[in-house]
Design an enzyme around this catalytic site. Structure first.
Site, short mmCIF file in Angstrom:
data_model
loop_
_atom_site.label_atom_id
_atom_site.label_comp_id
_atom_site.label_asym_id
_atom_site.label_seq_id
_atom_site.Cartn_x
_atom_site.Cartn_y
_atom_site.Cartn_z
N ASP A 21 -11.55 0.99 -3.17
CA ASP A 21 -10.55 0.28 -2.37
C ASP A 21 -11.24 -0.06 -1.06
O ASP A 21 -11.57 0.85 -0.28
CB ASP A 21 -9.35 1.20 -2.17
CG ASP A 21 -8.26 0.60 -1.30
OD1 ASP A 21 -8.53 -0.38 -0.59
OD2 ASP A 21 -7.14 1.13 -1.32
N TYR A 54 -6.92 13.16 3.84
CA TYR A 54 -6.36 12.11 2.98
C TYR A 54 -6.78 10.73 3.49
O TYR A 54 -6.54 10.39 4.64
CB TYR A 54 -4.83 12.20 2.96
CG TYR A 54 -4.21 11.12 2.12
CD1 TYR A 54 -4.28 11.18 0.73
CD2 TYR A 54 -3.57 10.03 2.70
CE1 TYR A 54 -3.74 10.18 -0.05
CE2 TYR A 54 -3.02 9.03 1.93
CZ TYR A 54 -3.11 9.11 0.56
OH TYR A 54 -2.58 8.12 -0.21
N LYS A 62 -5.67 7.56 -2.49
CA LYS A 62 -5.70 8.32 -3.73
C LYS A 62 -6.98 7.97 -4.49
O LYS A 62 -7.72 7.07 -4.11
CB LYS A 62 -4.45 7.97 -4.53
CG LYS A 62 -3.67 9.13 -5.14
CD LYS A 62 -3.64 10.42 -4.41
CE LYS A 62 -2.99 11.53 -5.24
NZ LYS A 62 -2.89 12.79 -4.53
P1 13P Z 1 -4.28 3.75 -2.29
O1 13P Z 1 -4.92 5.07 -2.67
O2 13P Z 1 -4.04 2.90 -3.48
O3 13P Z 1 -5.06 3.08 -1.22
O4 13P Z 1 -2.84 4.07 -1.71
C1 13P Z 1 -2.75 4.83 -0.58
C2 13P Z 1 -1.36 5.13 -0.14
O5 13P Z 1 -1.20 6.00 0.68
C3 13P Z 1 -0.22 4.40 -0.71
O6 13P Z 1 0.99 4.76 -0.09
P1 13P Z 2 -0.58 3.94 8.07
O1 13P Z 2 -0.85 5.10 8.97
O2 13P Z 2 -1.53 2.80 8.23
O3 13P Z 2 0.85 3.51 8.10
O4 13P Z 2 -0.90 4.49 6.59
C1 13P Z 2 0.02 5.13 5.81
C2 13P Z 2 -0.55 5.17 4.44
O5 13P Z 2 -0.24 4.37 3.60
C3 13P Z 2 -1.53 6.24 4.16
O6 13P Z 2 -2.46 5.80 3.25
MG MG Z 3 -5.39 1.33 -0.36
MG MG Z 4 -5.40 2.14 -4.82
#
Ligand code: 13P
Ligand code: 13P
Ligand code: MG
Ligand code: MG
Length: 382
Positions: free
Chosen positions: A12, A230, A233
């Site tokens: 990603d 984190y 994913k």
């Molecule tokens: P991805 O792992 O697909 O980037 O998604 C991350 C996420 O936090 C979605 O809410």
């Molecule tokens: P933001 O802190 O950019 O809102 O991210 C939340 C999220 O999706 C974690 O992956």
């Molecule tokens: Mg993503």
């Molecule tokens: Mg993804």
């Protein structure tokens, strides 16, 4: 005879608008870069696609697994895409790029990879599954069904070539040094399930037929193990060979007809059903989901790819999608409550510990404090 390798390497590196889809210009950059890889004879052939916000590079070559040139081609492709994504201020540009310089293999640097090497049979049908908003253990359930459940795979009962069963190479993904165990089905199937049911800890890495023929390969890379926090994913990929002494393509696909529960979804912190979708629906929207999987079918022919066929773009999977969305609707009503939200231990690498840290000092022995007079020691009370 020369052996063909399929390398599926993914990352990603930024998406529109939020964690939804890979922008077209990144797909174009990737295609151009891999075309140059073909011209330089690093790879034979390729197909570029996206599983939601994950850029997927499907490549064939004769160089074997963990080949430095092939991995570097993928890494350079991700770097070119990341550079443009950053310039264009695309969301989460370079999300899975966790190293500055390439060091021989994409493993441990952020991108995920699944590879498989074999001598091509008379005909070589394969499927590549690519999931978004979930983790490698999401494939435990369908792969067990494919290779060890006669209620899914009729061939286990009626085809003598499948009758001796399959060997599962299972990885303990919680250990710092990769740790694997090989187990055999049907003989050890109860013990195999004892491990595979713990999807956050034990994941299938490879599957071999009893006689040693390789049939499945899964990416098991864990981003937080590398980043220590984190960052997204581990959205996994799997390569599966089908037919002629292996589960038929229909048996492979049958394993995805139950939208089983996986972890991932919003902020990587929730349980939800894995929904099989066609490419046109490869985009996670509702609550950043639900977690989705696409499946592309190819024939591998003298080191080249013929296809793809968009396997889940079919009315036969409408009932699975309908069921998935009913489960989504039900689960969402739990809001922040477990088990929709993951268990505390699985939230270790998310942002939840940052929320809880400020309350640590406010936990006191209730017996020694008069009821209703628990002192507020938080910063805001000072
Ligand atoms: P991805 O792992 O697909 O980037 O998604 C991350 C996420 O936090 C979605 O809410
Ligand atoms: P933001 O802190 O950019 O809102 O991210 C939340 C999220 O999706 C974690 O992956
Ligand atoms: Mg993503
Ligand atoms: Mg993804």
């Amino acid at each position: 005879m020369v052996e063909t390798t399929i390398s599926v390497i993914k990352a990603d590196i930024g998406s529109l608008a939020g964690h939804v889809v890979v922008p077209d210009f990144i797909l174009d950059i990737a295609r151009k870069s891999l075309k140059e890889g073909v011209e330089k004879k690093i790879i034979n052939d390729f197909h570029v696609t996206n599983a939601g916000d994950d850029l997927e590079l499907i490549m064939t070559h004769f160089k074997g697994e963990n080949n430095e040139e092939v991995h570097k081609l993928a890494w350079d492709t991700f770097m070119k895409g990341t550079e443009k994504a950053r310039e264009m201020k695309i969301y989460a540009a370079g999300q899975d790029i966790l190293a500055d310089t390439f060091s021989g293999n994409v493993k441990g640097m952020g991108p995920g990879s699944a590879e498989m090497t074999f001598e091509e049979r008379k005909s070589e049908p394969i499927a590549v599954f690519m999931a978004d908003k979930t983790e490698p253990g999401a494939y435990n359930f369908p792969l067990f069904r494919m290779y060890a459940d006669p209620f899914n795979t009729a061939g286990l009962v009626i085809d003598p070539n499948l009758h001796d069963g399959f060997r599962f190479v299972i990885q303990d993904i919680k250990t710092d040094i990769p740790s694997f165990i090989e187990m055999k089905c049907p003989e050890e199937s109860y013990d195999v399930l004892a491990l595979l049911g713990s999807t956050g800890r034990y994941t299938i890495k490879k599957v071999y037929r009893a006689d040693g023929m390789v049939t499945a390969s899964v990416s098991t890379d864990k981003l937080h193990n590398i980043a220590g926090k984190y960052v997204g994913k581990d959205d996994p990929v799997a390569i599966i060979r089908a037919h002629s002494g292996l589960p038929a393509m229909g048996e492979v696909l049958e394993a995805f007809t139950l939208p089983h529960l996986v972890s991932g979804w919003m902020r990587g912190s929730h349980i939800g059903p894995l929904m099989p979708v066609g490419l046109k629906d490869s985009r996670c929207t509702r609550f950043d989901g639900p977690p989705r999987v696409i499946g592309l079918g190819f024939q591998v022919s003298n080191g080249m790819l013929i296809g793809p066929i968009d396997m889940f773009e079919d009315v036969a999977f409408d009932i699975t999608r309908q069921r998935a969305m009913e489960i989504v609707d039900y689960l969402r009503r739990h809001g922040p409550f477990m088990p929709h939200r993951l268990h505390d231990q699985d939230m270790e690498y998310t942002t939840l510990p940052d929320v809880l840290v400020k309350y640590e000092k406010r936990f006191v022995d209730y017996e020694v404090v008069p009821k209703g007079k628990v002192k507020d020691t938080s910063d805001s009370a000072k």
